[in-house]
Design an enzyme around this catalytic site. Structure first.
Site, PDB file in Angstrom:
ATOM      1  N   SER A 145       0.862  -1.189   0.000  1.00 46.58           N
ATOM      2  CA  SER A 145       0.000   0.000   0.000  1.00 46.58           C
ATOM      3  C   SER A 145       0.895   1.233   0.000  1.00 46.58           C
ATOM      4  O   SER A 145       2.037   1.193   0.486  1.00 46.58           O
ATOM      5  CB  SER A 145      -0.902   0.007   1.242  1.00 46.58           C
ATOM      6  OG  SER A 145      -1.510   1.277   1.421  1.00 46.58           O
ATOM      7  N   TYR A 158      -1.294  -0.200  10.026  1.00 45.19           N
ATOM      8  CA  TYR A 158      -1.293  -0.867   8.723  1.00 45.19           C
ATOM      9  C   TYR A 158      -0.071  -0.444   7.907  1.00 45.19           C
ATOM     10  O   TYR A 158       0.603  -1.275   7.292  1.00 45.19           O
ATOM     11  CB  TYR A 158      -2.577  -0.518   7.974  1.00 45.19           C
ATOM     12  CG  TYR A 158      -2.731  -1.202   6.635  1.00 45.19           C
ATOM     13  CD1 TYR A 158      -2.981  -2.572   6.564  1.00 45.19           C
ATOM     14  CD2 TYR A 158      -2.645  -0.478   5.444  1.00 45.19           C
ATOM     15  CE1 TYR A 158      -3.135  -3.201   5.335  1.00 45.19           C
ATOM     16  CE2 TYR A 158      -2.807  -1.101   4.211  1.00 45.19           C
ATOM     17  CZ  TYR A 158      -3.045  -2.464   4.161  1.00 45.19           C
ATOM     18  OH  TYR A 158      -3.200  -3.080   2.940  1.00 45.19           O
TER      19      TYR A 158
END
Length: 246
Positions: A145, A158
């Site tokens: 990501s 995350y």
């Protein structure tokens, strides 16, 4: 062969019951690979398997939780007992966790997130390294990501897990340069209409986003041709991603 560039190859896709994982598994199966599908949800895997078979491909399902003790070792033993080499490993499974300020991160959830997003990924590389080396031209693709490289408020947990995953993958890529034909790539899908994205951005118009099939097509193109190990691919298919890429 032009329409089936992966004919005769064995692929393993994690998190394959839905979203990008499911779309990637279908694309690889249509391209000729026999695809081993893993995820926690057996029903979802069966649906993807049926779609692959309907498209003229072949697949095997292996329902399991990558975060459970010995699950990865058992998976590797089962696959090695049936096939000699693994040609393509797609590390897609991950959890988002709660988006929250860093001081408010729950320790138990943080540990669970790192177990799946980092520890299990290293265990997959360790367990399947012998089968990858046995291939004449293996590929490892890890899904990441943008927050792994560009930290963002409330995405600390995350983002940290994806930064750690990228470091692992690039270290493995560097280790493989001189001793094997294993190539490693990192793929950042960008803004994609998935269940995880919907949890992160409730109320977002999915029509403004690219679809999992768009990411799967990009991954298929990537693994169908030679690339320099350590390659990083940003899939900028949506209008939002294209604006950010400028």
């Amino acid at each position: 062969m032009a329409n089936r560039p992966l004919e005769g190859r064995l692929a393993l896709v994690t998190g394959a019951s839905r979203g990008i994982g499911a779309a990637t598994a279908l694309a690889l199966g249509q391209a000729g690979a026999h695809v081993v599908l893993t995820a926690r949800t057996a029903g979802g895997l069966e649906e993807v398997e049926d779609r692959i078979h309907a498209a003229g491909g072949t697949a095997t399902i292996a329902p399991l939780d990558l975060a459970e003790n010995d699950s990865i070792a058992r998976l590797a033993t089962a696959i090695a007992g049936r096939w000699k080499a693994l040609d393509l490993l797609v590390l897609n499974a991950a959890m988002l966790g709660t988006l929250t300020p860093v001081p408010a991160i729950d320790g138990k959830e943080f540990a669970k997130l790192f177990t799946l997003n980092v520890t299990a990924q290293q265990a997959m590389l360790a367990a399947f390294d012998p089968m990858l080396r046995a291939s004449d031209d293996a590929r490892v693709v890890g899904l990441t990501s943008s927050v792994g490289q560009r930290p963002r408020a409330y995405w600390g947990a995350y983002g940290a897990s994806k930064a750690a995953l990228e470091s692992l993958l690039l270290s493995y890529a560097d280790e493989m340069k001189a001793i094997s034909k294993v190539r490693v790539a990192i793929v950042d899908p960008g803004a994609t209409a998935t269940a995880m994205r919907a949890r992160a951005y409730p109320g977002e118009d999915a029509a403004t986003l690219q679809q999992p099939e768009d990411v799967a097509a990009a991954i298929l193109r990537l693994v169908s041709e030679p690339f320099v190990t350590g390659f990083r691919l940003r899939v900028a298919g949506s209008a939002r991603d294209q604006a950010e890429a400028v």
